[in-house]
Design an enzyme around this catalytic site. Structure first.
Site, PDB file in Angstrom:
ATOM      1  N   ASP A   1       7.166  -4.902  14.357  1.00 59.31           N
ATOM      2  CA  ASP A   1       5.781  -4.874  14.955  1.00 59.31           C
ATOM      3  C   ASP A   1       5.749  -3.815  15.593  1.00 59.31           C
ATOM      4  O   ASP A   1       6.233  -3.515  16.782  1.00 59.31           O
ATOM      5  CB  ASP A   1       5.494  -6.152  15.655  1.00 59.31           C
ATOM      6  CG  ASP A   1       3.874  -6.193  15.688  1.00 59.31           C
ATOM      7  OD1 ASP A   1       3.290  -5.030  15.572  1.00 59.31           O
ATOM      8  OD2 ASP A   1       3.417  -7.208  16.329  1.00 59.31           O
TER       9      ASP A   1
ATOM     10  N   ASN B   1       3.242   5.145   9.031  1.00 60.69           N
ATOM     11  CA  ASN B   1       2.256   4.667   7.972  1.00 60.69           C
ATOM     12  C   ASN B   1       1.488   3.526   8.540  1.00 60.69           C
ATOM     13  O   ASN B   1       0.388   3.317   8.138  1.00 60.69           O
ATOM     14  CB  ASN B   1       2.739   4.504   6.619  1.00 60.69           C
ATOM     15  CG  ASN B   1       2.062   3.798   5.710  1.00 60.69           C
ATOM     16  OD1 ASN B   1       1.017   4.327   5.174  1.00 60.69           O
ATOM     17  ND2 ASN B   1       2.331   2.353   5.386  1.00 60.69           N
TER      18      ASN B   1
ATOM     19  N   GLU C   1      -4.739  -2.633   0.448  1.00 57.16           N
ATOM     20  CA  GLU C   1      -5.332  -3.751   1.035  1.00 57.16           C
ATOM     21  C   GLU C   1      -6.270  -3.095   2.053  1.00 57.16           C
ATOM     22  O   GLU C   1      -6.756  -4.000   2.873  1.00 57.16           O
ATOM     23  CB  GLU C   1      -4.120  -4.560   1.940  1.00 57.16           C
ATOM     24  CG  GLU C   1      -3.167  -5.655   0.835  1.00 57.16           C
ATOM     25  CD  GLU C   1      -2.167  -6.049   1.795  1.00 57.16           C
ATOM     26  OE1 GLU C   1      -2.121  -5.838   2.900  1.00 57.16           O
ATOM     27  OE2 GLU C   1      -1.559  -7.157   1.385  1.00 57.16           O
ATOM     28  N   PHE C   2      -6.443  -1.845   2.215  1.00 55.40           N
ATOM     29  CA  PHE C   2      -7.212  -1.399   3.242  1.00 55.40           C
ATOM     30  C   PHE C   2      -8.504  -1.902   3.445  1.00 55.40           C
ATOM     31  O   PHE C   2      -8.884  -2.217   4.554  1.00 55.40           O
ATOM     32  CB  PHE C   2      -7.192   0.203   3.083  1.00 55.40           C
ATOM     33  CG  PHE C   2      -8.194   0.882   4.217  1.00 55.40           C
ATOM     34  CD1 PHE C   2      -7.464   1.482   5.370  1.00 55.40           C
ATOM     35  CD2 PHE C   2      -9.348   1.235   4.055  1.00 55.40           C
ATOM     36  CE1 PHE C   2      -8.265   1.891   6.340  1.00 55.40           C
ATOM     37  CE2 PHE C   2     -10.197   1.845   5.055  1.00 55.40           C
ATOM     38  CZ  PHE C   2      -9.566   2.191   6.316  1.00 55.40           C
TER      39      PHE C   2
ATOM     40  N   GLY D   1       0.710  -1.305   0.046  1.00 59.68           N
ATOM     41  CA  GLY D   1      -0.036   0.090  -0.240  1.00 59.68           C
ATOM     42  C   GLY D   1       0.942   1.508   0.059  1.00 59.68           C
ATOM     43  O   GLY D   1       1.800   1.365  -0.635  1.00 59.68           O
TER      44      GLY D   1
ATOM     45  N   TYR E   1     -12.160   3.553  14.710  1.00 59.87           N
ATOM     46  CA  TYR E   1     -11.166   3.757  13.754  1.00 59.87           C
ATOM     47  C   TYR E   1     -11.136   5.378  13.465  1.00 59.87           C
ATOM     48  O   TYR E   1     -10.206   6.096  13.513  1.00 59.87           O
ATOM     49  CB  TYR E   1     -11.688   3.221  12.302  1.00 59.87           C
ATOM     50  CG  TYR E   1     -10.573   3.689  11.266  1.00 59.87           C
ATOM     51  CD1 TYR E   1      -9.355   3.419  11.156  1.00 59.87           C
ATOM     52  CD2 TYR E   1     -10.963   4.515  10.183  1.00 59.87           C
ATOM     53  CE1 TYR E   1      -8.444   3.869  10.231  1.00 59.87           C
ATOM     54  CE2 TYR E   1     -10.383   4.994   9.124  1.00 59.87           C
ATOM     55  CZ  TYR E   1      -8.934   4.664   9.016  1.00 59.87           C
ATOM     56  OH  TYR E   1      -8.169   5.108   8.077  1.00 59.87           O
TER      57      TYR E   1
ATOM     58  N   LEU F   1     -11.230   8.703   0.445  1.00 54.95           N
ATOM     59  CA  LEU F   1     -11.302   7.384  -0.424  1.00 54.95           C
ATOM     60  C   LEU F   1      -9.992   7.023  -1.105  1.00 54.95           C
ATOM     61  O   LEU F   1      -9.591   7.869  -1.998  1.00 54.95           O
ATOM     62  CB  LEU F   1     -12.524   7.358  -1.079  1.00 54.95           C
ATOM     63  CG  LEU F   1     -13.044   6.286  -1.801  1.00 54.95           C
ATOM     64  CD1 LEU F   1     -13.555   5.108  -1.015  1.00 54.95           C
ATOM     65  CD2 LEU F   1     -13.894   6.335  -2.940  1.00 54.95           C
TER      66      LEU F   1
END
Length: 248
Positions: A54, A81, A184-185, A11, A147, A179
Site C-alpha cells: 500500500d 502508477n 476502473e478510474f 488498468g 485531484y 480521457l
C-alpha cells in the site's frame, strides 16, 4: 531490465506489466489487492513477481521492498502508477476524506516510493522514474479541485527531480493522459456508480490502457542519454474546456 509498477492490479498498471513482460523484462507488480496480483502473475508467468503493498503506508513500502529476492532488487524503471480520483463535487461540497485520500495516494505515496528507490539508481548511475500525471494537472475544470492539484504536484515534482538528477544518469518523466476508458478510474471516482462512470465515455473513442502502456514502454526503450520530461496525451475527441462564466 527490472521494472517496478505500483497500482498494477488493474488498468494502466496491469497493461504496462503485460507490455514489459511481453518484451522479456522482469516486472514487479505491486498493489493492495493480492488476489488480483496473483491472477496477473499467473497470466504473465515467471517474469512477473506479485508484491502486495500500500503506497499510502510507508511501513508497507519498506516491508515489501525488503521482501524482494536479491535477483529482483536492482530496479531499473520505477513506474509510479498508483493513484485515483474521488468525486466531482465543487470544493465547498467535496468530502475532506476524499481529498485526504487523493493526497495520500497521488502525492505522498508517489514521493515515498520514489525516495525509497532513487538512491540506488543514483549510486549505479542509471535508472528511470515514470510518474503518472494527468492533463488535469495543467488544465482546471469544475470538480477537479484536489485531484487536479495532486496531478500538478506530480508534474512539478517530476521537473524538480530532473533538476536534481542532472548528470546522474537517472531520468524522470511525467505521462499526463486525458480521457482514458477501459479502466476502473471513473468507477472509483463515482464510487461504484457504473451508469455515471460509463456516461463519461459515451459516444467517444478515448485513450486506452494499451496506449498508456505503449507510451511507457517507448520511454523506457529510448537510449539512456534521452530524457522525456513530459508527455501530454489526449484522444482526438477531447479538447480544452471553455472558461466558465456565470451571468446575471
Amino acid at each position: 531490465m527490472i521494472v517496478f509498477i505500483t497500482g498494477a492490479s488493474s488498468g494502466f498498471g496491469a497493461e504496462m506489466a503485460r507490455t514489459f513482460v511481453s518484451h522479456g523484462h522482469q516486472v514487479v507488480i505491486s498493489g493492495r489487492r493480492k488476489d488480483r496480483l496473483d491472477a496477473l502473475a499467473a497470466e504473465l508467468g515467471n517474469l512477473a513477481l506479485p508484491l502486495a503493498m500500500d503506497v499510502t503506508d510507508k511501513a508497507s513500502i519498506d516491508d515489501a521492498l525488503a521482501l524482494l529476492p536479491q535477483s529482483w532488487r536492482q530496479i531499473d524503471v520505477l513506474i509510479n502508477n498508483a493513484g485515483l480520483a474521488l468525486g466531482t463535487q465543487p470544493a465547498h461540497e467535496a468530502a475532506l476524506a476524499d481529498w485526504e485520500t487523493m493526497i495520500a495516494t497521488n502525492c505522498t505515496g508517489l514521493v515515498t516510493m520514489t525516495r525509497a528507490v532513487l538512491p540506488s539508481m543514483v549510486e549505479r548511475g542509471s535508472g528511470l522514474i515514470i510518474n503518472l500525471g494527468s492533463i488535469a494537472g495543467a488544465y482546471p475544470y469544475p470538480g477537479g479541485n484536489v485531484y487536479g492539484a495532486t496531478k500538478a504536484f506530480v508534474d512539478q515534482f517530476t521537473l524538480n527531480l530532473r533538476a536534481d538528477l542532472v548528470g546522474t544518469g537517472v531520468r524522470a518523466t511525467n505521462i499526463a493522459p486525458g480521457l482514458c476508458g477501459g479502466t476502473e478510474f471513473s468507477n472509483v471516482r463515482y464510487k461504484g456508480d457504473d451508469a455515471a462512470a460509463s456516461k463519461v465515455y459515451e459516444g467517444t473513442v478515448p485513450l486506452s490502457a494499451q496506449d498508456i502502456a505503449a507510451t511507457a514502454f517507448w520511454i523506457a526503450s529510448l537510449p539512456p542519454h534521452i530524457n522525456i520530461n513530459l508527455i501530454e496525451m489526449m484522444p482526438t475527441c477531447q479538447g480544452f474546456g471553455p472558461m466558465t462564466i456565470k451571468r446575471g
